[in-house]
Design a protein around this motif. Structure first.
Motif, mmCIF file in Angstrom:
data_model
loop_
_atom_site.group_PDB
_atom_site.id
_atom_site.type_symbol
_atom_site.label_atom_id
_atom_site.label_comp_id
_atom_site.label_asym_id
_atom_site.label_seq_id
_atom_site.Cartn_x
_atom_site.Cartn_y
_atom_site.Cartn_z
ATOM 1 N N ALA A 112 0.827 -1.212 0.000
ATOM 2 C CA ALA A 112 0.000 0.000 0.000
ATOM 3 C C ALA A 112 0.858 1.258 0.000
ATOM 4 O O ALA A 112 0.544 2.246 -0.685
ATOM 5 N N VAL A 113 1.952 1.243 0.765
ATOM 6 C CA VAL A 113 2.845 2.404 0.819
ATOM 7 C C VAL A 113 3.578 2.559 -0.515
ATOM 8 O O VAL A 113 3.761 3.673 -1.014
ATOM 9 N N VAL A 114 3.991 1.434 -1.090
ATOM 10 C CA VAL A 114 4.640 1.478 -2.401
ATOM 11 C C VAL A 114 3.684 2.079 -3.423
ATOM 12 O O VAL A 114 4.072 2.921 -4.240
ATOM 13 N N GLY A 115 2.422 1.680 -3.362
ATOM 14 C CA GLY A 115 1.425 2.223 -4.267
ATOM 15 C C GLY A 115 1.254 3.723 -4.104
ATOM 16 O O GLY A 115 1.053 4.446 -5.085
ATOM 17 N N ALA A 116 1.366 4.202 -2.859
ATOM 18 C CA ALA A 116 1.242 5.639 -2.611
ATOM 19 C C ALA A 116 2.384 6.408 -3.260
ATOM 20 O O ALA A 116 2.182 7.504 -3.803
ATOM 21 N N VAL A 117 3.590 5.838 -3.224
ATOM 22 C CA VAL A 117 4.733 6.490 -3.871
ATOM 23 C C VAL A 117 4.524 6.555 -5.378
ATOM 24 O O VAL A 117 4.799 7.580 -6.019
ATOM 25 N N LEU A 118 4.013 5.470 -5.947
ATOM 26 C CA LEU A 118 3.755 5.453 -7.384
ATOM 27 C C LEU A 118 2.671 6.460 -7.766
ATOM 28 O O LEU A 118 2.763 7.135 -8.800
ATOM 29 N N MET A 119 1.644 6.583 -6.938
ATOM 30 C CA MET A 119 0.585 7.555 -7.205
ATOM 31 C C MET A 119 1.117 8.980 -7.116
ATOM 32 O O MET A 119 0.628 9.875 -7.812
ATOM 33 N N LEU A 120 2.157 9.197 -6.281
ATOM 34 C CA LEU A 120 2.766 10.516 -6.191
ATOM 35 C C LEU A 120 3.396 10.900 -7.530
ATOM 36 O O LEU A 120 3.249 12.031 -7.994
ATOM 37 N N ALA A 121 4.072 9.952 -8.153
ATOM 38 C CA ALA A 121 4.672 10.216 -9.463
ATOM 39 C C ALA A 121 3.595 10.508 -10.500
ATOM 40 O O ALA A 121 3.716 11.458 -11.297
ATOM 41 N N GLU A 122 2.547 9.699 -10.511
ATOM 42 C CA GLU A 122 1.462 9.907 -11.474
ATOM 43 C C GLU A 122 0.755 11.234 -11.222
ATOM 44 O O GLU A 122 0.392 11.952 -12.162
ATOM 45 N N GLY A 123 0.543 11.562 -9.943
ATOM 46 C CA GLY A 123 -0.137 12.806 -9.603
ATOM 47 C C GLY A 123 0.633 14.029 -10.073
ATOM 48 O O GLY A 123 0.050 14.990 -10.603
ATOM 49 N N THR A 124 1.955 13.993 -9.885
ATOM 50 C CA THR A 124 2.789 15.100 -10.360
ATOM 51 C C THR A 124 2.727 15.216 -11.870
ATOM 52 O O THR A 124 2.658 16.314 -12.433
ATOM 53 N N SER A 125 2.734 14.069 -12.538
ATOM 54 C CA SER A 125 2.644 14.067 -13.996
ATOM 55 C C SER A 125 1.329 14.683 -14.470
ATOM 56 O O SER A 125 1.302 15.420 -15.462
ATOM 57 N N VAL A 126 0.241 14.403 -13.766
ATOM 58 C CA VAL A 126 -1.064 14.970 -14.111
ATOM 59 C C VAL A 126 -1.020 16.493 -14.050
ATOM 60 O O VAL A 126 -1.454 17.193 -14.982
ATOM 61 N N VAL A 127 -0.489 17.025 -12.955
ATOM 62 C CA VAL A 127 -0.460 18.481 -12.762
ATOM 63 C C VAL A 127 0.397 19.159 -13.824
ATOM 64 O O VAL A 127 0.009 20.165 -14.426
#
Length: 428
Positions: A274-289
């Motif tokens: 779950a924590v690993v997934g959160a790190v990956l979502m951080l990368a995707e979220g930055t890419s979205v912005v």
């Protein structure tokens, strides 16, 4: 063949996104469904393995078969889009994409599922090629960057959300996630009803004219002349540099953030999935912005300059990950890499659309799609394979060096072709 070009960036460039037009709405909805292909299915692989009694490498073929189809068949789909029209290719791809997903529920064996995935991968390539080409046909200059940026942002958002959706649905049954594909069928019907065929003539008519549905369609034949035209269009240093940038960005993203970082966080820090997934979502979220702001960047910078800046971000992100001594630092590195991806991908499509006339644009963008899928396919294999010998830390340093090299290659490619945008900026 002379490439189409755009004027130098300016403060007055129109970066408004016409949200109320059918073109934008259909394109963004189509793009939102695209991550159903891999992000939705990835969490289901262990369940598929157990359901059909296959090995993990065999189960992973559900991903590989999907991408391989896109690598091989994208150029043919692009040729059809140039010959038959973007709307027809998009609608047919959406319907096949959706129906193939629904049929998966009735698949009697793993082999059947695998064959269906090949069909889905082909349809997915059609969606990618048609949507980006329609944007390239319909918009121009900074507004094209703005719409392409939003399109990439929607794609990244779907890639961040659908793994969670897939994980929830697979708890019901192994095939429940595949029912979501059926959403593409009604979208295809709506697209056929409301979309007008986009401009394929290569004329620089205004965006407003094209949004109102006027078209300048000049059909092309799929013969040797067409092939020569596409090769001439993509054979310039500027376009080739964009293909290299696409391949490198996808290879580094899928090899590092989506492969190396999870193994690094699990092996070195003992983090839960779950924590690993959160790190990956951080990368995707930055890419979205960052992707969503591409139109604003295009008001002040050329596409090639944005791509170069993106690879500098990738280099910094890899360097930070290499030096990282904590989970927080690895998270920051992932965010920087995500920002780099958000800068590169929309600008690549905008530059290719600028440099290739509408007559061959789908063919050129389909080759870009092939390089995208090739990078996504090779990235995880390359990083995981090399890491068995070197470990992941040296790979991250190598990623930083590779990103810097690509930034230099893009700059050299634009100088080689006498990039008109750079000349305009130097004279300004």
């Amino acid at each position: 063949m002379e490439p189409t070009t755009r004027s130098s960036p300016s403060e007055s460039a129109d970066t408004r996104i016409p949200w109320d037009t059918p073109t934008v709405r259909i394109i963004l909805l189509s793009t939102l469904l695209a991550p159903l292909g891999v992000p939705l299915i990835s969490p289901t692989l262990p369940v598929v393995r157990d359901t059909f009694g296959v090995s993990e490498p065999t189960a992973s073929l559900l991903i590989s078969a999907y991408f391989v189809a896109g690598i091989v068949l994208s150029p043919f789909i692009g040729a059809l889009a140039d010959r038959l029209g973007r709307r027809l290719v998009l609608v047919a791809s959406l319907v096949v994409f959706g129906l193939a997903g629904g049929v998966t529920v009735f698949a009697p064996s793993f082999t059947s599922v695998l064959l269906i995935r090949v069909v889905q991968g082909t349809a997915s390539a059609g969606v990618f090629v048609a949507t980006v080409t329609i944007i390239g046909d319909t918009f121009e200059d900074a507004q094209r960057n703005a719409v392409l940026g939003i399109n990439t942002a929607v794609l990244s958002a779907g890639a961040a959300i659908f793994p969670v959706v897939g994980g929830v649905l697979v708890a019901v049954s192994w095939d429940a996630p595949y029912l979501l594909y059926l959403l593409a069928v009604p979208l295809g019907v709506v697209a056929w009803s409301v979309l007008e065929e986009s401009n394929r003539g290569g004329d620089r008519s205004s965006s407003s004219e094209r949004l109102d549905g006027e078209s300048n369609i000049r059909p092309v034949s799929l013969d040797a002349n067409y092939v020569r035209g596409v090769l001439a269009a993509v054979g310039t240093g500027g376009v080739l540099a964009m293909y290299v940038a696409t391949f490198a960005a996808e290879l580094l993203l899928f090899g590092s953030v989506l492969t190396a970082v999870p193994f690094l966080l699990t092996g070195s820090y003992g983090l839960a999935p779950a924590v690993v997934g959160a790190v990956l979502m951080l990368a995707e979220g930055t890419s979205v912005v960052v992707s969503a702001a591409n139109g604003r960047f295009a008001r002040h910078m050329t596409n090639s300059a944005i791509v170069e800046t993106g690879f500098l971000c990738l280099a910094v992100g890899f360097a930070v990950a290499w030096l990282a001594g904590s989970v927080l630092e690895i998270g920051a590195a992932s965010a920087i890499i995500g920002a780099g991806i958000g800068l590169v991908l929309p600008s690549v499509d905008a530059e290719v659309s600028d440099r290739v006339t509408g007559r061959y644009r789908a063919g050129a963008l389909s080759l870009r799609n092939s390089t995208t899928f090739l990078g996504r396919t090779l990235g995880p294999v390359a990083f995981a394979g090399i890491a068995t010998t070197t470990g992941y830390a040296p790979l991250l340093l190598g990623g930083a060096v590779a990103a810097l090299t690509v930034a230099g290659f893009v700059a050299a490619g634009m100088r080689w072709t006498g990039d008109p945008d750079r000349v305009a900026l130097r004279r300004a």
